[in-house]
Design a protein around this motif. Structure first.
Motif, PDB file in Angstrom:
ATOM      1  N   ALA A 170     -15.915  22.526 -13.345  1.00 38.54           N
ATOM      2  CA  ALA A 170     -16.104  22.882 -14.751  1.00 38.54           C
ATOM      3  C   ALA A 170     -16.691  21.683 -15.481  1.00 38.54           C
ATOM      4  N   GLY A 171     -16.860  21.867 -16.802  1.00 43.21           N
ATOM      5  CA  GLY A 171     -17.393  20.782 -17.623  1.00 43.21           C
ATOM      6  C   GLY A 171     -18.848  21.041 -17.968  1.00 43.21           C
ATOM      7  N   ALA A 172     -19.246  20.530 -19.136  1.00 46.82           N
ATOM      8  CA  ALA A 172     -20.585  20.816 -19.660  1.00 46.82           C
ATOM      9  C   ALA A 172     -21.681  20.359 -18.690  1.00 46.82           C
ATOM     10  N   GLY A 217     -24.607  31.913 -26.507  1.00 43.11           N
ATOM     11  CA  GLY A 217     -23.379  31.143 -26.257  1.00 43.11           C
ATOM     12  C   GLY A 217     -23.716  29.664 -26.295  1.00 43.11           C
ATOM     13  N   LEU A 218     -23.170  28.976 -27.298  1.00 43.76           N
ATOM     14  CA  LEU A 218     -23.478  27.546 -27.482  1.00 43.76           C
ATOM     15  C   LEU A 218     -22.196  26.726 -27.451  1.00 43.76           C
ATOM     16  N   GLY A 219     -21.248  27.163 -26.613  1.00 44.64           N
ATOM     17  CA  GLY A 219     -19.992  26.414 -26.483  1.00 44.64           C
ATOM     18  C   GLY A 219     -20.153  25.300 -25.465  1.00 44.64           C
ATOM     19  N   THR A 220     -19.127  25.073 -24.656  1.00 46.24           N
ATOM     20  CA  THR A 220     -19.164  23.964 -23.685  1.00 46.24           C
ATOM     21  C   THR A 220     -20.409  24.038 -22.790  1.00 46.24           C
ATOM     22  N   VAL A 221     -20.626  25.196 -22.183  1.00 42.28           N
ATOM     23  CA  VAL A 221     -21.726  25.304 -21.210  1.00 42.28           C
ATOM     24  C   VAL A 221     -23.073  25.392 -21.927  1.00 42.28           C
ATOM     25  N   GLY A 222     -23.114  26.179 -23.022  1.00 43.09           N
ATOM     26  CA  GLY A 222     -24.370  26.288 -23.779  1.00 43.09           C
ATOM     27  C   GLY A 222     -24.808  24.930 -24.297  1.00 43.09           C
ATOM     28  N   ALA A 223     -23.864  24.152 -24.812  1.00 41.94           N
ATOM     29  CA  ALA A 223     -24.187  22.805 -25.307  1.00 41.94           C
ATOM     30  C   ALA A 223     -24.693  21.955 -24.151  1.00 41.94           C
ATOM     31  N   ASP A 257     -27.111  38.534 -33.164  1.00 44.56           N
ATOM     32  CA  ASP A 257     -26.683  39.487 -32.134  1.00 44.56           C
ATOM     33  C   ASP A 257     -27.296  39.094 -30.781  1.00 44.56           C
ATOM     34  N   PRO A 258     -26.450  38.778 -29.775  1.00 44.32           N
ATOM     35  CA  PRO A 258     -27.018  38.384 -28.478  1.00 44.32           C
ATOM     36  C   PRO A 258     -27.837  39.493 -27.818  1.00 44.32           C
ATOM     37  N   VAL A 259     -27.543  40.759 -28.157  1.00 44.34           N
ATOM     38  CA  VAL A 259     -28.338  41.860 -27.588  1.00 44.34           C
ATOM     39  C   VAL A 259     -29.770  41.780 -28.126  1.00 44.34           C
ATOM     40  N   SER A 315     -28.161  32.208 -29.687  1.00 47.41           N
ATOM     41  CA  SER A 315     -27.201  33.066 -30.374  1.00 47.41           C
ATOM     42  C   SER A 315     -25.798  32.521 -30.142  1.00 47.41           C
ATOM     43  N   ALA A 316     -24.971  32.586 -31.176  1.00 48.08           N
ATOM     44  CA  ALA A 316     -23.548  32.245 -31.044  1.00 48.08           C
ATOM     45  C   ALA A 316     -22.836  33.016 -32.147  1.00 48.08           C
ATOM     46  N   ARG A 317     -21.525  32.793 -32.263  1.00 50.72           N
ATOM     47  CA  ARG A 317     -20.791  33.520 -33.301  1.00 50.72           C
ATOM     48  C   ARG A 317     -21.135  32.960 -34.684  1.00 50.72           C
ATOM     49  N   SER A 318     -21.093  31.642 -34.790  1.00 48.39           N
ATOM     50  CA  SER A 318     -21.273  31.014 -36.100  1.00 48.39           C
ATOM     51  C   SER A 318     -22.551  30.168 -36.133  1.00 48.39           C
ATOM     52  N   ARG A 319     -23.399  30.472 -37.098  1.00 48.05           N
ATOM     53  CA  ARG A 319     -24.649  29.716 -37.216  1.00 48.05           C
ATOM     54  C   ARG A 319     -24.398  28.332 -37.812  1.00 48.05           C
ATOM     55  N   GLY A 348     -17.666  43.503 -23.752  1.00 48.43           N
ATOM     56  CA  GLY A 348     -18.093  43.070 -25.079  1.00 48.43           C
ATOM     57  C   GLY A 348     -19.526  42.573 -25.103  1.00 48.43           C
ATOM     58  N   PRO A 349     -19.800  41.600 -26.008  1.00 49.57           N
ATOM     59  CA  PRO A 349     -21.198  41.187 -26.220  1.00 49.57           C
ATOM     60  C   PRO A 349     -21.870  40.622 -24.975  1.00 49.57           C
ATOM     61  N   ALA A 350     -21.117  39.939 -24.114  1.00 46.92           N
ATOM     62  CA  ALA A 350     -21.736  39.353 -22.917  1.00 46.92           C
ATOM     63  C   ALA A 350     -22.314  40.463 -22.038  1.00 46.92           C
ATOM     64  N   GLU A 400     -26.807  33.958 -20.337  1.00 48.52           N
ATOM     65  CA  GLU A 400     -25.574  34.420 -21.005  1.00 48.52           C
ATOM     66  C   GLU A 400     -24.465  33.409 -20.762  1.00 48.52           C
ATOM     67  N   LEU A 401     -24.012  32.746 -21.839  1.00 49.43           N
ATOM     68  CA  LEU A 401     -22.939  31.741 -21.738  1.00 49.43           C
ATOM     69  C   LEU A 401     -21.876  32.015 -22.796  1.00 49.43           C
ATOM     70  N   ILE A 402     -21.602  33.310 -23.018  1.00 49.87           N
ATOM     71  CA  ILE A 402     -20.602  33.718 -24.010  1.00 49.87           C
ATOM     72  C   ILE A 402     -19.232  33.833 -23.345  1.00 49.87           C
ATOM     73  N   GLY A 403     -19.196  34.555 -22.228  1.00 50.54           N
ATOM     74  CA  GLY A 403     -17.936  34.748 -21.511  1.00 50.54           C
ATOM     75  C   GLY A 403     -17.305  36.087 -21.826  1.00 50.54           C
ATOM     76  N   GLY A 404     -16.327  36.471 -20.987  1.00 46.58           N
ATOM     77  CA  GLY A 404     -15.621  37.744 -21.163  1.00 46.58           C
ATOM     78  C   GLY A 404     -16.258  38.818 -20.292  1.00 46.58           C
ATOM     79  N   ALA A 444     -22.977  32.248 -16.411  1.00 48.75           N
ATOM     80  CA  ALA A 444     -21.883  31.457 -15.819  1.00 48.75           C
ATOM     81  C   ALA A 444     -20.598  32.279 -15.833  1.00 48.75           C
ATOM     82  N   ASN A 445     -20.741  33.573 -16.119  1.00 46.91           N
ATOM     83  CA  ASN A 445     -19.596  34.413 -16.470  1.00 46.91           C
ATOM     84  C   ASN A 445     -18.961  35.079 -15.235  1.00 46.91           C
ATOM     85  N   LYS A 446     -17.905  34.451 -14.706  1.00 49.75           N
ATOM     86  CA  LYS A 446     -17.277  34.988 -13.487  1.00 49.75           C
ATOM     87  C   LYS A 446     -16.549  36.294 -13.744  1.00 49.75           C
TER      88      LYS A 446
END
Ligand SMILES: NC(=O)c1ccc[n+]([C@@H]2O[C@H](COP(=O)([O-])OP(=O)(O)OC[C@H]3O[C@@H](n4cnc5c(N)ncnc54)[C@H](OP(=O)(O)O)[C@@H]3O)[C@@H](O)[C@H]2O)c1
Length: 436
Positions: free
Chosen positions: A309-311, A19-25, A70-72, A50-54, A92-94, A85-89, A111-113
Motif C-alpha cells: 500500500a501507500g501512495a 479519485g484524488l485520495g492517497t492513490v490518486g494523489a 460526476d466520475p461517470v 473527479s473527486a467528492r470535493s473540489r 456506487g460511483p466507482a 478509477e481510484l475512488i474505491g468501493g 486499484a479497486n480490489k
C-alpha cells in the motif's frame, strides 16, 4: 539503424483520473515528476479529474485540470481516452464510472480490489465485448507485482496454491502486538491515530480486504471466475496476546494468511489468522509488508515480498497499467476470455485437512489434562505437541496444543466437546497452522 522516437511519434493518451485520495494523489505526483510518462512510446497527459470535493486542499495543484463533479461524466468525456478509477468501493460511483468507460470501449485502470473481486466476471465480459483492457495491478499488493506475475508470467505453469500476507494493516498490528507485548485494541487505536488504519477498520482487521485480494489471485491463477462470496473469512480481532506468546513458545508466529488452493474437488479460498513457523519467510515479513508464496507444478515455489500500500508504490503499479494500455495488450482480463472462465467450484471447507493450534483455559485440578486428551482422541484428533504455562494472577491454567493433520469437521466437533467439559473455563481458541 538505431530506433529513435521523437515527440512527434508519440501518441498522446488523455487520462481521466477519478479519485484524488492517497492513490490518486500518488498518481498525479508521479505524472508531475515524469511529465508525459512515456515508457511504452505513448505520452500520458491528465485531461480531467473527479473527486467528492473540489475545494479540499490537496498535495498538488488541480486548478489547471478540467474538473468533473460526476466520475461517470469524466469516464464519458470525449477528452478522455483512458479512465483511471481510484475512488474505491465495490459498487456506487466507482462501478458506474468503470461501466460507463468500458461501455464506450475505453481502457480502464483501477486499484479497486473490492470492485474486481465482487464484480470482476461481469466487468471482464463487458470489457472483452468492447475490446477494452481492464487492468488492476495496484489492486493486489500495491506496488509489489502480483497480478501480472500470476496472469502473465506464470500462465505457463499450473499453479496449485497461493498463500500470502495481503493486508499491511493487519500485519503491522500483529507485529506490534508481539514486539511490544500489547493488546489488539491498544495497537489498533495507535495505528488509527497515526493514520495507518482507517477510522472504520472493519475491511482490514475483519479480513475482507485480504479476501478481496486472494479472490482475485485465485481467479487469475486457476482460470475461474472470481467468487468473493465463496471465501471463508476470519479477521484478527480475536487474536489474543496470549496466543501470540504461546505460539512463539511453540516455534510459530501468528499471521493473517490469505490462501487459495486448487484440488480435484475445486477451489478453496480462505483468510484466517494462522501459525507460520518462525523461520518461514511469511513469518519473517514484519510490519506493514506484504508477502506471497506461489506453488506451481513446473516452476516450484516463488516468493515475493514488498509494500502492499501507500501512495508511491500503488501509483507505480497504476502507472505500469497505463503503460500497458499504451502498448495495447490484447489479453483477457482474467486467465481466459470471460466466456471461457470455468465456473468457480467451491470446496467444502469442512472436508479440508490441516494441522491446528488449540488453547483452553482449564481449572487447575488433577485429571483435567487427561479429560481434554481423551476428548480429543474420541473425536479423532491426535496431539502433536503440548504446552502448559501457568500465568500469574490468571484464573485457571492455559493449555495449548498443536494437532496432527485432521479434517476441519473433526476439529470443530472436538472443540465443541471440549467447550462442554466442566473443567474448561473459557471458549477454546482454534487457530490453523498455515499449509506453507
Ligand atoms: N491507499 C492505498 O495504499 C491503496 C493501495 C492499493 C489499492 N488501493 C485502492 O485504491 C482505491 C483508492 O484508495 P485511496 O486509499 O486512495 O482512497 P481515499 O484516500 O479514500 O480516496 C478516495 C478518493 O475518491 C474520491 N471519491 C469518493 N467518493 C467519490 C464520488 N462519489 N465521486 C468522485 N470521487 C469520489 C474522494 O474524494 P475527496 O478527496 O474529495 O473526498 C477521494 O479523492 C481503493 O479502491 C483502494 O482499495 C489503495
Amino acid at each position: 539503424m538505431a530506433f529513435v522516437m521523437t515527440d512527434m511519434d508519440r501518441k498522446t493518451w488523455r487520462v481521466g483520473v477519478a479519485g484524488l485520495g492517497t492513490v490518486g494523489a500518488g498518481l498525479l505526483n508521479f505524472l508531475a515528476e515524469r511529465p508525459g510518462f512515456a515508457p511504452a512510446g505513448g505520452r500520458a497527459v491528465v485531461t480531467g479529474v473527479s473527486a467528492r470535493s473540489r475545494t479540499r486542499p490537496r498535495p498538488f495543484d488541480i486548478s489547471n485540470l478540467p474538473w468533473f463533479d460526476d466520475p461517470v461524466a469524466l469516464a464519458r468525456s470525449p477528452d478522455v481516452d483512458v479512465f483511471v478509477e481510484l475512488i474505491g468501493g465495490s459498487d456506487g460511483p466507482a462501478k458506474a464510472a468503470v461501466e460507463a468507460a468500458l461501455s464506450l470501449g475505453k481502457p480502464v485502470v483501477t486499484a479497486n480490489k473490492a470492485l474486481i473481486a465482487e464484480h470482476g466476471a461481469e466487468l471482464a465480459a463487458l470489457a472483452e465485448a468492447k475490446g477494452a483492457p481492464l487492468l488492476f495491478e495496484a489492486a493486489v499488493m500495491g506496488g509489489t507485482p502480483a497480478v501480472k506475475m500470476v496472469r502473465e508470467a506464470l500462465v505457463g505453469d499450473d499453479i496449485q496454491s497461493i498463500a500470502g500476507i495481503l493486508n499491511g494493516t493487519c500485519n503491522y498490528i500483529l507485529t506490534e502486538m508481539e514486539a511490544g507485548g500489547r493488546s489488539f485494541a491498544d495497537v489498533l487505536g495507535e495505528a488509527q491515530r497515526l493514520g495507518y488504519a482507517e477510522a472504520d477498520p472493519t475491511m482490514d482487521v475483519g479480513g475482507f480486504d485480504a479476501a478481496h485480494k486472494i479472490t482475485i489471485l485465485a481467479a487469475l491463477a486457476f482460470g475461474c471466475a472470481p467468487n468473493f462470496a465463496a471465501a471463508e473469512i476470519e479477521g484478527i480481532e480475536q487474536v489474543d496476546l496470549l496466543d501470540i506468546r504461546m505460539a512463539r513458545d511453540l516455534g510459530y508466529r501468528i499471521k493473517l494468511v490469505a490462501s487459495a488452493e486448487r484440488s480435484e474437488d475445486g477451489v478453496l479460498v480462505r483468510v484466517h489468522p494462522s501459525l507460520a513457523p518462525l523461520d518461514h519467510p511469511l513469518a519473517q515479513a514484519g510490519g506493514a509488508l506484504n508477502a506471497l508464496f506461489i506453488e506451481g507444478r513446473r516452476i516450484g515455489r516463488i516468493f515475493v515480498q514488498g509494500p502492499g500500500a501507500g501512495a508511491g508504490p500503488t501509483a507505480a503499479a497504476v502507472a505500469a497499467d497505463i503503460a500497458d494500455v499504451m502498448t495495447a495488450p490484447q489479453r483477457p482480463v482474467f486467465q481466459a476470455p470471460a466466456g471461457a472462465l470455468e465456473p468457480f467450484k467451491a470446496v467444502d471447507p469442512s472436508k479440508m485437512t490441516g494441522r491446528a493450534y488449540l488453547r483452553f483455559l482449564v481449572k487447575d485440578e488433577p485429571g483435567v489434562i487427561a479429560a481434554v486428551s481423551e476428548t480429543l482422541a474420541g473425536a479423532g484428533v491426535s496431539i502433536e505437541s503440548f504446552l502448559q504455562k501457568p500465568t500469574e494472577g490468571a484464573q485457571g491454567v492455559p493449555i495449548v496444543l498443536t494437532t496432527h493433520a485432521v479434517t476441519e469437521s473433526a476439529l470443530t466437533a472436538a472443540v465443541e466437546r471440549i467447550a462442554g467439559l466442566e473443567a474448561v473455563l473459557d471458549r477454546p481458541r482454534l487457530l490453523r497452522i498455515a499449509r506453507i
